[in-house]
Design an enzyme around this catalytic site. Sequence first.
Site, PDB file in Angstrom:
ATOM      1  CG  HIS A   1      -1.389   9.017   3.153  1.00  0.00           C
ATOM      2  ND1 HIS A   1      -1.422   7.671   3.454  1.00  0.00           N
ATOM      3  CD2 HIS A   1      -1.051   9.614   4.305  1.00  0.00           C
ATOM      4  CE1 HIS A   1      -1.109   7.472   4.725  1.00  0.00           C
ATOM      5  NE2 HIS A   1      -0.875   8.640   5.267  1.00  0.00           N
TER       6      HIS A   1
ATOM      7  NE  ARG B   1      -3.206   2.630   2.554  1.00  0.00           N
ATOM      8  CZ  ARG B   1      -3.196   3.451   3.600  1.00  0.00           C
ATOM      9  NH1 ARG B   1      -2.761   3.036   4.778  1.00  0.00           N
ATOM     10  NH2 ARG B   1      -3.648   4.671   3.491  1.00  0.00           N
TER      11      ARG B   1
ATOM     12  CD  GLU C   1      -1.698   4.143   8.043  1.00  0.00           C
ATOM     13  OE1 GLU C   1      -1.434   4.614   9.177  1.00  0.00           O
ATOM     14  OE2 GLU C   1      -1.888   4.843   7.038  1.00  0.00           O
TER      15      GLU C   1
ATOM     16  CE1 TYR D   1       0.124   3.221  13.525  1.00  0.00           C
ATOM     17  CE2 TYR D   1      -1.932   4.138  12.714  1.00  0.00           C
ATOM     18  CZ  TYR D   1      -0.645   3.683  12.481  1.00  0.00           C
ATOM     19  OH  TYR D   1      -0.132   3.695  11.201  1.00  0.00           O
TER      20      TYR D   1
ATOM     21  CD  GLU E   1      -5.025   7.797   9.602  1.00  0.00           C
ATOM     22  OE1 GLU E   1      -4.682   8.885  10.094  1.00  0.00           O
ATOM     23  OE2 GLU E   1      -4.567   6.711  10.005  1.00  0.00           O
TER      24      GLU E   1
ATOM     25  CG  ASN F   1      -5.293   3.536   8.471  1.00  0.00           C
ATOM     26  OD1 ASN F   1      -5.440   2.559   7.749  1.00  0.00           O
ATOM     27  ND2 ASN F   1      -4.899   4.716   8.011  1.00  0.00           N
TER      28      ASN F   1
HETATM   29  C1  BGC Z   1      -1.133   7.922   9.048  1.00  0.00           C
HETATM   30  C2  BGC Z   1       0.322   7.728   8.705  1.00  0.00           C
HETATM   31  C3  BGC Z   1       1.162   7.976   9.944  1.00  0.00           C
HETATM   32  C4  BGC Z   1       0.790   6.941  10.991  1.00  0.00           C
HETATM   33  C5  BGC Z   1       1.576   7.049  12.294  1.00  0.00           C
HETATM   34  C6  BGC Z   1      -1.532   7.333  10.363  1.00  0.00           C
HETATM   35  O1  BGC Z   1      -2.332   8.256  11.021  1.00  0.00           O
HETATM   36  O2  BGC Z   1      -1.948   7.466   8.004  1.00  0.00           O
HETATM   37  O3  BGC Z   1       0.643   8.591   7.666  1.00  0.00           O
HETATM   38  O4  BGC Z   1       2.526   7.981   9.682  1.00  0.00           O
HETATM   39  O5  BGC Z   1      -0.572   7.075  11.306  1.00  0.00           O
HETATM   40  O6  BGC Z   1       1.331   8.269  12.916  1.00  0.00           O
END
Ligand code: BGC
Length: 459
Positions: free
Chosen positions: A124, A80, A363, A292, A169, A290
């Site tokens: 992006h 990607r 992601e 985290y 995003e 995505n």
């Molecule tokens: C984004 C990336 C970024 C990653 C880590 C995502 O929000 O799509 O571009 O590097 O998180 O912060």
Amino acid sequence: MSQQEFPTFPSDFLWGVSTASYQIEGATREDGRGPSSWDAFVAQPGRISNGDTGEVACDHYHRYPEDIKIMKGLGVDAYRFSFSWSRIQPEGKGASNPLGLEFYDRLVDGLLEAGIEPSPTLFHWDTPLELEQDGGWMNRDTAERFADYAQIVGERFSDRVSRWITINEPAALTLMGYGAGIHAPGLALGFDALPAAHHLLLAHGLGVAALRSAGAGNIGIANNHGVTWPASMAEEDVQAAGLYDNIANWIFADPILAGAYPEVLAPFLPAIPDGDLAIICAPLDWYGINSYNPTLVGAPTSGQSALVDGHRIDQSLPFSLRELEGYPRTDFDWPVVPAAFTELLLGFKARYGEKLPPIYITENGAAINDGPDRQGRVADQRRIDYTDAHLQALAAAMEAGVDVRGYFHWSLMDNFEWAAGFSQRFGLVHIDYQTQRRTPKDSYYWYQQLIRHSKANGI
Ligand code: BGC
């Protein structure tokens, strides 16, 4: 780690890695590329840690053949990346730039030769500067320009690209770029930024239609989501967390997956012209997430400010972001809470039911800043731990019935981490920014083994 300890996935599960144009390409002034909102933003003093810029970044524009070899060695099924809009249409509208298109021809063809499926994102965050100067995503016209651009790339690449992502995003661009002023274009409009959300969603819908009319299929979006937890069960904390959840998650998912905005946001949104929601909720082949970490949110606190990615956020908002204590943290200070990933995916299934198409994780990853030791080895065990735990959490969600088809790790290589510049390293491959030397980290070899194991032993 012994092979038996790898999480188990279906043998046809898709394994990939992710990057984005401005974060890796460099060559910002070459071959007719026009400037983007990020070129202008990084030039403003004080915006980016250490004054870093994406002018050279990982020099991927010139070193893409080496990067393809590295991915081939890793054994990924798919890559990607994102097209730079202003490399293809330097002014964001009008004629396309043949040299820009030819760069992506070489990249796409090189990936196909290596047996890797190109999986591009059309946008992006690097808005062509001329469009940004005309109001950027606060201006509805940008969505129409995006549709023209989608038509150009669809016509050029649909013969070779078998998986498409419209936009990365919209939430981060709206909230960090137009709401809080941490990202380009650097506007701090607070709730007045929400028209940008609508225009990004409209661009997504128009982009889907343009891609399909150009013969492209297998289309999704990469939306960022995280579970929101209230700071306590007190009424004011629960209410504040609910509002935040709508602004961070559901305003971006509900229109696409359910054809409506959350009602509670009506007072903050512009009047929505008839027909827009039907465009936005056009059926998708899959939905990209995505993710985290989760977010802890409480009622507004007076005299305090929250820290987001190292930036203080004005707390004159109807909620406050709180520290989530008691968890390990990445070097970016983000909490590591794998169970929240399972909760997020189960929440999607519960909220959308039959309306939810198959999911790809577009992601997931961690900033772990370990560098090479004297022998040149990068022992980034904490990235392995993060990824392993999140894949276990993903497998648990799949076990509970969530239909997930693939996982793209963020990121293939260390890169320009937006406002944090080069200070945060998300890569499976280490980049020495002085020499551009690429060094696969321990996590690269771990991911390689995981992919092999999964293909050989998957269910
Ligand atoms: C984004 C990336 C970024 C990653 C880590 C995502 O929000 O799509 O571009 O590097 O998180 O912060």
